[in-house]
Design an enzyme around this catalytic site. Structure first.
Site, PDB file in Angstrom:
ATOM      1  N   HIS A  56       0.840  -1.201   0.000  1.00 47.61           N
ATOM      2  CA  HIS A  56       0.000   0.000   0.000  1.00 47.61           C
ATOM      3  C   HIS A  56       0.873   1.249   0.000  1.00 47.61           C
ATOM      4  O   HIS A  56       2.004   1.219   0.483  1.00 47.61           O
ATOM      5  CB  HIS A  56      -0.903   0.019   1.249  1.00 47.61           C
ATOM      6  CG  HIS A  56      -2.029  -0.963   1.186  1.00 47.61           C
ATOM      7  ND1 HIS A  56      -3.010  -1.039   2.153  1.00 47.61           N
ATOM      8  CD2 HIS A  56      -2.327  -1.908   0.250  1.00 47.61           C
ATOM      9  CE1 HIS A  56      -3.869  -1.991   1.815  1.00 47.61           C
ATOM     10  NE2 HIS A  56      -3.484  -2.535   0.678  1.00 47.61           N
ATOM     11  N   GLU A  58       0.851   3.871   1.800  1.00 53.68           N
ATOM     12  CA  GLU A  58       1.310   4.325   3.120  1.00 53.68           C
ATOM     13  C   GLU A  58       2.506   3.509   3.619  1.00 53.68           C
ATOM     14  O   GLU A  58       3.437   4.064   4.207  1.00 53.68           O
ATOM     15  CB  GLU A  58       0.201   4.191   4.168  1.00 53.68           C
ATOM     16  CG  GLU A  58      -1.066   4.960   3.876  1.00 53.68           C
ATOM     17  CD  GLU A  58      -2.114   4.099   3.198  1.00 53.68           C
ATOM     18  OE1 GLU A  58      -1.797   3.427   2.203  1.00 53.68           O
ATOM     19  OE2 GLU A  58      -3.267   4.109   3.657  1.00 53.68           O
ATOM     20  N   CYS A  86      -6.100   1.707   5.772  1.00 54.34           N
ATOM     21  CA  CYS A  86      -6.695   0.449   6.232  1.00 54.34           C
ATOM     22  C   CYS A  86      -6.103   0.114   7.602  1.00 54.34           C
ATOM     23  O   CYS A  86      -5.250   0.830   8.115  1.00 54.34           O
ATOM     24  CB  CYS A  86      -6.396  -0.666   5.235  1.00 54.34           C
ATOM     25  SG  CYS A  86      -4.665  -1.168   5.216  1.00 54.34           S
ATOM     26  N   CYS A  89      -2.184  -0.376   7.530  1.00 51.48           N
ATOM     27  CA  CYS A  89      -1.433   0.878   7.442  1.00 51.48           C
ATOM     28  C   CYS A  89      -1.587   1.698   8.722  1.00 51.48           C
ATOM     29  O   CYS A  89      -0.634   2.318   9.176  1.00 51.48           O
ATOM     30  CB  CYS A  89      -1.889   1.675   6.229  1.00 51.48           C
ATOM     31  SG  CYS A  89      -1.460   0.851   4.686  1.00 51.48           S
TER      32      CYS A  89
HETATM   33 ZN   LIG Z   1      -3.374   0.113   3.749  1.00 49.49          ZN
END
Ligand SMILES: [Zn+2]
Length: 149
Positions: A56, A58, A86, A89
């Protein structure tokens, strides 16, 4: 005097990263990390390219910023990300002790709020910055993807 380096300014940079992800066929989420009005990390989602569900925007931004700073804690940094983080993260951001998180669109299904994930108590959270633009990009992505199948 108006500071041109406000949350919208940096969110625009994160959106540019999201657009780059879009062009690569990745779910369009982009992130930048900023210290004292200076961008030290620019990343976007790369889960398809890297075949890695942890790739991801992040997660990569955290790694990239820590490398740049030569230290693992991001307690002087602000993360700008186009979509609500999410729980993975949010957890990583917790460990990073990041000082501020600014996100664009909410993620009602997989965002950390829905999942009940706790952000570090010292971390300031701002939401809804350029949310319309971020969610429009996400919608466009999923419509195009559907039409390809
Ligand atoms: Zn994430």
């Amino acid at each position: 005097m108006i500071n041109p380096f406000d949350d919208t300014y940096f969110m625009k940079k994160a959106l540019q990263e999201a657009e780059t992800a879009f062009e690569k066929g990745e779910i369009p989420v982009g992130a930048v990390i900023v210290v004292e009005d200076r961008i030290i990390a620019r990343t976007h989602n790369l889960t398809e390219l890297l075949n890695d569900v942890t790739a991801h925007a992040e997660m990569q931004a955290i790694t990239s910023a820590a490398n740049f700073l030569g230290g693992k804690y991001l307690n002087k940094c602000t993360l700008y990300v186009t979509l609500e983080p999410c729980q993975m993260c949010a957890g990583a951001l917790y460990w990073s002790q990041i000082s501020k998180i600014v996100y664009g669109a909410s993620d009602e299904q997989r965002g950390f709020k829905t999942m009940g994930t706790t952000i570090h108590p010292k971390t300031e959270v701002v939401s809804g910055i350029m949310a319309k633009e971020a969610s429009a990009l996400m919608k466009r992505f999923f419509i195009e993807k559907r039409n390809l199948n």
